[in-house]
Design a protein around this motif. Sequence first.
Motif, mmCIF file in Angstrom:
data_model
loop_
_atom_site.group_PDB
_atom_site.id
_atom_site.type_symbol
_atom_site.label_atom_id
_atom_site.label_comp_id
_atom_site.label_asym_id
_atom_site.label_seq_id
_atom_site.Cartn_x
_atom_site.Cartn_y
_atom_site.Cartn_z
ATOM 1 N N ILE A 11 0.862 -1.182 0.000
ATOM 2 C CA ILE A 11 0.000 0.000 0.000
ATOM 3 C C ILE A 11 0.900 1.233 0.000
ATOM 4 O O ILE A 11 1.652 1.464 0.940
ATOM 5 C CB ILE A 11 -0.927 0.016 1.228
ATOM 6 N N ALA A 12 0.831 1.998 -1.083
ATOM 7 C CA ALA A 12 1.668 3.195 -1.220
ATOM 8 C C ALA A 12 1.140 4.313 -0.325
ATOM 9 O O ALA A 12 0.014 4.271 0.164
ATOM 10 C CB ALA A 12 1.685 3.653 -2.679
ATOM 11 N N TYR A 13 1.960 5.340 -0.160
ATOM 12 C CA TYR A 13 1.593 6.465 0.685
ATOM 13 C C TYR A 13 0.309 7.139 0.232
ATOM 14 O O TYR A 13 -0.452 7.649 1.031
ATOM 15 C CB TYR A 13 2.741 7.480 0.743
ATOM 16 N N GLY A 15 -2.237 5.607 -1.027
ATOM 17 C CA GLY A 15 -3.353 4.678 -0.885
ATOM 18 C C GLY A 15 -3.522 3.714 -2.041
ATOM 19 O O GLY A 15 -4.372 2.831 -1.983
ATOM 20 N N THR A 16 -2.728 3.845 -3.095
ATOM 21 C CA THR A 16 -2.829 2.889 -4.190
ATOM 22 C C THR A 16 -2.205 1.562 -3.769
ATOM 23 O O THR A 16 -1.286 1.512 -2.961
ATOM 24 C CB THR A 16 -2.146 3.405 -5.476
ATOM 25 N N VAL A 17 -2.753 0.492 -4.330
ATOM 26 C CA VAL A 17 -2.332 -0.858 -3.961
ATOM 27 C C VAL A 17 -1.753 -1.553 -5.184
ATOM 28 O O VAL A 17 -2.270 -1.405 -6.293
ATOM 29 C CB VAL A 17 -3.535 -1.665 -3.425
ATOM 30 N N GLN A 18 -0.687 -2.282 -4.964
ATOM 31 C CA GLN A 18 -0.149 -3.138 -6.021
ATOM 32 C C GLN A 18 0.407 -4.393 -5.384
ATOM 33 O O GLN A 18 0.715 -4.410 -4.190
ATOM 34 C CB GLN A 18 0.922 -2.412 -6.837
ATOM 35 N N GLU A 19 0.507 -5.447 -6.189
ATOM 36 C CA GLU A 19 1.065 -6.684 -5.668
ATOM 37 C C GLU A 19 2.520 -6.430 -5.278
ATOM 38 O O GLU A 19 3.268 -5.789 -6.025
ATOM 39 C CB GLU A 19 0.964 -7.788 -6.723
ATOM 40 N N ALA A 20 2.912 -6.898 -4.121
ATOM 41 C CA ALA A 20 4.256 -6.642 -3.611
ATOM 42 C C ALA A 20 5.297 -7.434 -4.391
ATOM 43 O O ALA A 20 5.032 -8.548 -4.860
ATOM 44 C CB ALA A 20 4.337 -6.996 -2.131
ATOM 45 N N GLN A 115 -7.150 0.032 -3.776
ATOM 46 C CA GLN A 115 -6.901 1.123 -2.842
ATOM 47 C C GLN A 115 -6.971 0.602 -1.420
ATOM 48 O O GLN A 115 -7.603 -0.401 -1.133
ATOM 49 C CB GLN A 115 -7.893 2.265 -3.046
ATOM 50 N N GLY A 116 -6.285 1.309 -0.550
ATOM 51 C CA GLY A 116 -6.275 0.889 0.845
ATOM 52 C C GLY A 116 -5.504 1.880 1.679
ATOM 53 O O GLY A 116 -5.215 2.992 1.246
ATOM 54 N N GLY A 117 -5.157 1.445 2.852
ATOM 55 C CA GLY A 117 -4.428 2.344 3.719
ATOM 56 C C GLY A 117 -3.859 1.645 4.927
ATOM 57 O O GLY A 117 -4.393 0.650 5.395
ATOM 58 N N GLY A 118 -2.763 2.188 5.363
ATOM 59 C CA GLY A 118 -2.153 1.707 6.586
ATOM 60 C C GLY A 118 -2.643 2.549 7.734
ATOM 61 O O GLY A 118 -3.134 3.661 7.537
#
Length: 154
Positions: A11-13, A15-20, A115-118
């Motif tokens: 999860i990028a700063y 909020g975008t998400v990509q496979e690690a 999308q997501g978030g820490g």
Amino acid sequence: MVQIEGKAYSIAYDGTVQEAEPRATLPYAMVTVFQPTQRVELHSSFTLADLRKVAWPNSPMPFRITGAFRSVHTKQGLYEEVEGTIFGFMIPKWQAAVSGDEYSQMRFIDDDRRQGGGSVLGFEAGEGVLLESGGCGRFHLGFPQNELFNQLKF
């Protein structure tokens, strides 16, 4: 970072998400094989404040909250009317100095994995949201064994 069904997502700063990446590293991680032993359907409008009232054991407790949320507020932003998953660990007070406060280890990812978030700061459940939790009988803490780590001044 969040792992779902054997796939790790970063999860990028923003909020975008990509496979690690397979060789990605983290400065700190809490990991468990999640095997829920308790399942409770939450009432609509259940919030983080309500979660804080749940009685937890004196050991770290992994949990997952899945379903349709009215809102999820993370450090990356506010997501409204979103379906997804919040993963987390309830941290007992005795462990807070090492692992963060009670609910600092919660992450959110939407069902589309876009999308997501820490650091979930708050949420409000919609209809049919499920809270699952399971035991965590072991806590292992490892440290890097290199000169750079040994020279750090904490």
